[in-house]
Design a protein around this motif. Structure first.
Motif, PDB file in Angstrom:
ATOM      1  N   THR A 194       1.174   3.977  -2.881  1.00  0.00           N
ATOM      2  CA  THR A 194       0.734   5.775  -2.537  1.00  0.00           C
ATOM      3  C   THR A 194       2.368   6.385  -2.805  1.00  0.00           C
ATOM      4  O   THR A 194       2.257   7.405  -2.342  1.00  0.00           O
ATOM      5  CB  THR A 194       0.288   5.598  -1.461  1.00  0.00           C
TER       6      THR A 194
ATOM      7  N   VAL B  18      -5.760   3.540  -1.524  1.00  0.00           N
ATOM      8  CA  VAL B  18      -4.914   4.146  -2.608  1.00  0.00           C
ATOM      9  C   VAL B  18      -5.063   4.486  -2.948  1.00  0.00           C
ATOM     10  O   VAL B  18      -4.535   5.865  -3.224  1.00  0.00           O
ATOM     11  CB  VAL B  18      -4.029   2.702  -2.932  1.00  0.00           C
TER      12      VAL B  18
ATOM     13  N   LYS C 267      -3.009  13.777  -3.189  1.00  0.00           N
ATOM     14  CA  LYS C 267      -1.775  13.954  -3.180  1.00  0.00           C
ATOM     15  C   LYS C 267      -1.126  15.623  -3.089  1.00  0.00           C
ATOM     16  O   LYS C 267      -2.022  16.226  -3.560  1.00  0.00           O
ATOM     17  CB  LYS C 267      -0.950  13.403  -3.813  1.00  0.00           C
TER      18      LYS C 267
ATOM     19  N   ALA D 196      -6.229   7.894  -1.476  1.00  0.00           N
ATOM     20  CA  ALA D 196      -4.109   8.725  -1.140  1.00  0.00           C
ATOM     21  C   ALA D 196      -4.142   9.275  -2.293  1.00  0.00           C
ATOM     22  O   ALA D 196      -3.565  10.308  -2.354  1.00  0.00           O
ATOM     23  CB  ALA D 196      -3.885   7.665  -0.378  1.00  0.00           C
ATOM     24  N   ASN D 197      -3.775   9.303  -3.369  1.00  0.00           N
ATOM     25  CA  ASN D 197      -3.304   9.361  -4.781  1.00  0.00           C
ATOM     26  C   ASN D 197      -4.443  10.691  -5.288  1.00  0.00           C
ATOM     27  O   ASN D 197      -3.323  11.708  -5.605  1.00  0.00           O
ATOM     28  CB  ASN D 197      -2.736   8.342  -5.982  1.00  0.00           C
TER      29      ASN D 197
ATOM     30  N   TRP E  71       0.701  -1.354   0.214  1.00  0.00           N
ATOM     31  CA  TRP E  71       0.154   0.241   0.344  1.00  0.00           C
ATOM     32  C   TRP E  71       0.711   1.144   0.096  1.00  0.00           C
ATOM     33  O   TRP E  71       0.568   2.064  -0.542  1.00  0.00           O
ATOM     34  CB  TRP E  71      -0.743  -0.240   1.185  1.00  0.00           C
TER      35      TRP E  71
ATOM     36  N   ALA F 168       0.645   8.710   3.944  1.00  0.00           N
ATOM     37  CA  ALA F 168       0.249   7.825   3.240  1.00  0.00           C
ATOM     38  C   ALA F 168       0.190   6.484   3.987  1.00  0.00           C
ATOM     39  O   ALA F 168      -0.776   5.545   4.202  1.00  0.00           O
ATOM     40  CB  ALA F 168       0.060   8.113   1.946  1.00  0.00           C
TER      41      ALA F 168
END
Length: 352
Positions: free
Chosen positions: A143, A344, A351, A347-348, A139, A297
């Motif tokens: 990320t 994931v 960013k 979180a991306n 994970w 992350a």
């Protein structure tokens, strides 16, 4: 960690394999009937031998990746590590138990018997007290997390797990008055001996064996061979052991699931909500602490995911292969990958 690390084919479609294991396990239980119970009776003390071998084969390849020499860098990102420790060990076990209690005892009381609610709560407690270990490497990579920080936080998490898992589980079992039966069907106290034995068998032994393997092979064969040859050879063994364990569990759970197919969905809902809740707590706390994205992350990911292999093993050791607690921990496996992949992606997208 290797720069080309990515989620593998089997891990990516783990939910599909779990669903197939449900079908195969139920079919095996139907075909072999009561004769399959010989496997559940093959025990040494409280530890089931077939399951122990399979779970050990699941956990050992993960533990091989842990490098405790990384702990010398523990002070470099102390705020991120502090957040991870607080979320994993002060918040997550208790919110998992709370989510499970509200759903299983309150919202689902029209669909579940008190015995089923208690068993599912016990399984959820075991999942909540076992934060993720090696899967967080995947994970974190997805990320673009800091690989060195991830290694440190996983190593710290494993060391804390050795001393915190048993007292936290015991405390929550006591709070919610979970019942335990001996072989004669008599109610007994919390089986601390079984809990401690499970930690030794499923954490301490593979952790020590994994660390020794890591040090010896890297020293004799080199880092590149270790990561790109040895670990890749181990991965299919870990996946196969996981799938065989699930087949065994569902072979014993088959009749229950056929009679109550809604059970898996009912268990999955609070586990999923808890996962998102813990991620958001960790993520926004990390933003408040002004952590960099590549630290925030992986800090959020480790608490959101579970060391489900340990939870499954302990549930089987304490409650048995055909218990509701074991079923609840397996549902944790079922939702792990799709839920974590959605986090994931989140979180991306966020960013910074």
């Amino acid at each position: 960690m290797s720069e080309d690390l990515k989620i593998g084919f089997f891990e990516k479609y783990l939910t599909v394999w779990v669903l197939l294991c449900i079908a195969v396990g139920i079919g095996a239980g139907y075909i072999f009937g009561d004769s399959i119970t010989v496997l559940s009776d093959w025990n040494i003390g409280s530890v089931n031998i077939p399951v122990s071998i399979l779970v050990w084969l699941m956990i050992y390849p993960m533990m091989v990746q842990i490098d405790f020499s990384s702990l010398k860098y523990v002070s470099r990102n102390w705020k991120g590590l502090g957040l991870t420790v607080v979320v994993n060990w002060v918040i997550k076990p208790f919110t998992m138990a709370l989510f499970a209690y509200v759903f299983f005892y309150q919202l689902y009381n029209a669909w579940l018997t008190p015995e089923e609610a208690e068993q599912y709560l016990a399984g959820a407690i075991l999942l909540g007290a076992a934060p993720c270990t090696a899967m967080v490497f995947v994970w974190s990579y997805l990320t673009k997390g800091d690989a060195n920080y991830t290694l440190v936080q996983v190593s710290v998490n494993d060391l804390i797990l050795l001393v915190a898992f048993v007292p936290i589980v015991g405390l929550l079992f006591s709070w919610f008055d979970i019942s335990f039966l001996n072989g004669s069907g008599e109610v007994i106290g919390i089986p601390y001996v079984t809990l401690m034995t499970s930690v030794v068998v499923f954490v301490v032994i593979p952790l020590v064996a994994g660390y020794i393997t890591n040090r010896v092979l890297i020293k004799t064969k080199g880092q590149d061979w270790f990561e790109n040859t040895f670990l890749k050879r181990l991965k299919p063994i870990s996946i196969l052991a996981l799938l065989l364990t699930l087949v065994l569990i569902f072979a014993f759970q088959g009749e229950k699931i056929i009679n109550n197919p809604l059970a898996i969905l009912l268990i999955a809902i609070p586990l999923t909500l808890q996962t998102y809740f813990i991620f958001f707590v960790s993520w926004f706390a990390g933003r408040f602490l002004k952590l960099k994205h590549n630290i925030c992350a992986p800090s959020a990911m480790i608490g959101a995911s579970n060391f489900f292999e340990l939870a499954v093993a302990v549930a089987i050791s304490i409650f048995g292969l055909n218990s509701g607690a074991s079923l609840a921990t397996v549902v944790g496996v079922l939702i792990e990958v799709p839920v974590m992949l959605s986090l994931v992606a989140l979180a991306n997208r966020w960013k910074y």
